[in-house]
Design a protein around this motif. Structure first.
Motif, PDB file in Angstrom:
ATOM      1  N   TRP A 131       0.828  -1.198   0.011  1.00  0.00           N
ATOM      2  CA  TRP A 131      -0.046  -0.079   0.060  1.00  0.00           C
ATOM      3  C   TRP A 131       0.983   1.188  -0.075  1.00  0.00           C
ATOM      4  O   TRP A 131       2.041   1.481   0.647  1.00  0.00           O
ATOM      5  CB  TRP A 131      -0.918  -0.028   1.067  1.00  0.00           C
ATOM      6  N   PHE A 132       0.379   2.172  -0.611  1.00  0.00           N
ATOM      7  CA  PHE A 132       0.999   3.429  -0.763  1.00  0.00           C
ATOM      8  C   PHE A 132       0.217   4.728  -0.506  1.00  0.00           C
ATOM      9  O   PHE A 132      -0.986   4.556  -0.663  1.00  0.00           O
ATOM     10  CB  PHE A 132       1.605   3.753  -2.164  1.00  0.00           C
ATOM     11  N   ARG A 263       1.664  -4.075   8.473  1.00  0.00           N
ATOM     12  CA  ARG A 263       0.295  -3.696   9.091  1.00  0.00           C
ATOM     13  C   ARG A 263      -0.031  -4.534  10.116  1.00  0.00           C
ATOM     14  O   ARG A 263      -1.034  -4.291  10.706  1.00  0.00           O
ATOM     15  CB  ARG A 263      -0.743  -3.554   7.785  1.00  0.00           C
ATOM     16  N   TYR A 337       3.088   1.517   8.991  1.00  0.00           N
ATOM     17  CA  TYR A 337       3.763   1.988   7.735  1.00  0.00           C
ATOM     18  C   TYR A 337       5.099   2.963   8.105  1.00  0.00           C
ATOM     19  O   TYR A 337       5.323   3.537   8.934  1.00  0.00           O
ATOM     20  CB  TYR A 337       2.774   2.760   6.636  1.00  0.00           C
TER      21      TYR A 337
HETATM   22  P1  ADP Z   1       1.882  13.635   7.546  1.00  0.00           P
HETATM   23  O1  ADP Z   1       1.722  13.682   9.073  1.00  0.00           O
HETATM   24  O2  ADP Z   1       3.081  13.188   7.355  1.00  0.00           O
HETATM   25  O3  ADP Z   1       1.477  15.056   7.051  1.00  0.00           O
HETATM   26  P2  ADP Z   1      -0.498  12.857   5.965  1.00  0.00           P
HETATM   27  O4  ADP Z   1      -1.577  12.880   6.904  1.00  0.00           O
HETATM   28  O5  ADP Z   1      -0.553  13.827   5.285  1.00  0.00           O
HETATM   29  O6  ADP Z   1       0.845  12.449   6.813  1.00  0.00           O
HETATM   30  O7  ADP Z   1      -0.565  11.764   4.994  1.00  0.00           O
HETATM   31  C1  ADP Z   1      -0.527  10.252   5.647  1.00  0.00           C
HETATM   32  C2  ADP Z   1      -0.688   9.293   4.170  1.00  0.00           C
HETATM   33  O8  ADP Z   1      -0.235   8.010   4.843  1.00  0.00           O
HETATM   34  C3  ADP Z   1      -1.721   9.376   3.498  1.00  0.00           C
HETATM   35  O9  ADP Z   1      -1.871   9.497   2.094  1.00  0.00           O
HETATM   36  C4  ADP Z   1      -2.336   8.002   3.901  1.00  0.00           C
HETATM   37  O10 ADP Z   1      -3.125   7.410   2.653  1.00  0.00           O
HETATM   38  C5  ADP Z   1      -1.122   7.202   3.917  1.00  0.00           C
HETATM   39  N1  ADP Z   1      -1.394   5.997   4.692  1.00  0.00           N
HETATM   40  C6  ADP Z   1      -2.145   5.905   5.839  1.00  0.00           C
HETATM   41  N2  ADP Z   1      -1.931   4.631   6.205  1.00  0.00           N
HETATM   42  C7  ADP Z   1      -1.053   3.953   5.435  1.00  0.00           C
HETATM   43  C8  ADP Z   1      -0.425   2.570   5.309  1.00  0.00           C
HETATM   44  N3  ADP Z   1      -0.985   1.441   6.261  1.00  0.00           N
HETATM   45  N4  ADP Z   1       0.221   2.220   4.090  1.00  0.00           N
HETATM   46  C9  ADP Z   1       0.521   3.245   3.128  1.00  0.00           C
HETATM   47  N5  ADP Z   1       0.068   4.418   3.323  1.00  0.00           N
HETATM   48  C10 ADP Z   1      -0.700   4.809   4.478  1.00  0.00           C
END
Ligand code: ADP
Ligand code: MN
Ligand code: MN
Ligand code: MN
Length: 365
Positions: A131-132, A263, A337
């Motif tokens: 997942w990304f 996860r 993650y």
């Molecule tokens: P930051 O605190 O770095 O500003 P954000 O809230 O802007 O974080 O972004 C968090 C990102 O992480 C989102 O794009 C979300 O989809 C992604 N995300 C959340 N959980 C996972 C996961 N398990 N694997 C990959 N990406 C994830």
């Protein structure tokens, strides 16, 4: 007439035509592709006499690659191979946006079609369910190249009040941000949030979590929608990683990544293993994280302004000055993650996500 109005038209006049009824069986499909810069997008439309439900139902098409930096004039046809279908938030109804790959005359991918190898890598590791989530930062600009909302011939007050700000003296261009968010939801893009950034006129939206090849597909179409929405407002979107030199934050595309093992219970071990593998390939990652092999990111990854130096690899819990950050809640829960903070705002997400799975799941050394 203000500069921002030059060459613009009246949207209300246009609306009269957009409200006209068109035959039920006619669909306008806008083909969208990445051009020869690897950074900018192009599009053109054709009518279909049916409503496509999947990209495979749409015919291949072609365009003049000599006008997009993708072919020579003497052999200029480049093929458009349908990849992903979205609803069209601009034309509404049954109309579609169709993201395409570009193929050369010999049906090999063009230099800036990085989707094909990415899809192959994602297919190899599909059982790991990678997942990304990408945080796309960008800067709004007037058409004269000056940041949107900044005083002409001067500078705003120093950074501090703008991040997640509210108020007419703190955020500039929220209409564009709101319109883009709704347009993405309508289109079927997995947009998951947005916020105002540290530099005034700079914003972020997040897309994810997306599995495998979907990350690149959804981010590219979200970028297309952003450019197109901003066009309606007479404003330009810059993905330059350091649009204003000096004491102003740059723009990145933080890439959050997990596998099913990360996860699950005890996943932190797998997160740390991945970070260890990534630490040995820092230069290769930097090369893949902007369209100029690291040259663009050099201006941004200085070690200041919440970045780590481009020359060193580092990681840490809740550390926004490191290459890779483990979010505090992930360390607390012992699973989740990691966040790779290095990708540039103008990176190709196909290249970034492919590089991450190559290093962490495919390559043995
Ligand atoms: P930051 O605190 O770095 O500003 P954000 O809230 O802007 O974080 O972004 C968090 C990102 O992480 C989102 O794009 C979300 O989809 C992604 N995300 C959340 N959980 C996972 C996961 N398990 N694997 C990959 N990406 C994830
Ligand atoms: Mn963020
Ligand atoms: Mn951010
Ligand atoms: Mn982040």
């Amino acid at each position: 007439m203000a500069l921002s109005e030059l060459g613009t038209t009246n949207k209300q006049t246009k609306q009269m035509y957009m409200d006209l009824e068109v035959p039920d069986d006619k669909t306008q499909v806008m083909y969208v592709w990445i051009d020869g810069t690897g950074e900018h997008l192009r599009c053109k439309t054709r009518t279909m006499d049916f409503i496509p439900k999947a990209p495979e139902e749409c015919p291949e098409w072609n365009f003049d690659g000599s006008s997009t930096g993708q072919a020579e004039g003497s052999n200029s046809d480049v093929f458009l191979k349908p990849a992903t279908l979205f609803k069209d938030p601009f034309r509404g109804g049954n109309h579609k946006l169709l993201l395409c790959e570009t193929l050369k005359y010999n049906r090999k991918p063009t230099e800036t079609n990085l989707r094909m190898t990415c899809a192959a890598a994602m297919d190899k590791v599909k059982d790991e369910h990678p997942w990304f989530g990408i945080e796309q930062e960008y800067t709004l600009m007037d058409r004269d190249g000056h940041p949107f909302g900044w005083p002409k011939g001067g500078f705003p007050q120093p950074q501090g009040p703008f991040y997640c700000g509210v108020g007419a003296d703190r955020v500039f261009g929220r209409d564009i941000v709101e319109a883009h968010y709704r347009a993405c939801l309508y289109a079927g893009v997995k947009i998951c949030g947005t916020n105002a950034e540290v530099m005034p006129g700079q914003w972020e939206f997040q897309v994810g979590p997306c599995e495998g090849i979907d990350m690149g597909d959804h981010l590219w179409i979200a970028r297309f929608i952003l450019h197109r929405v901003a066009e309606d407002f007479g404003v330009v979107v810059s993905l330059d990683p350091k649009p204003m030199p000096g004491n102003w934050n740059g723009a990145g595309a933080h890439t959050n990544y997990s596998t099913e093992a990360m996860r699950n219970e005890g996943g932190i071990k797998h997160i740390n293993d991945a970070i260890k593998k990534m630490s040995k390939k820092h230069e290769i990652h930097i090369k893949a994280y902007d369209p100029r092999g690291g040259k663009d990111n050099e201006r941004r990854l200085t070690g200041l302004h919440e970045t780590a130096s481009i020359h060193d690899f580092s990681s840490g819990v809740a550390n926004r000055g490191s290459s890779i950050r483990i979010p505090r809640h992930v360390a607390g829960e012992g699973k989740g993650y990691l966040e790779d903070r290095r990708p540039s705002s103008n990176c190709d997400p196909y290249m970034v996500t492919e590089r991450i799975v190559l290093t962490t799941l495919i390559e043995t050394e």
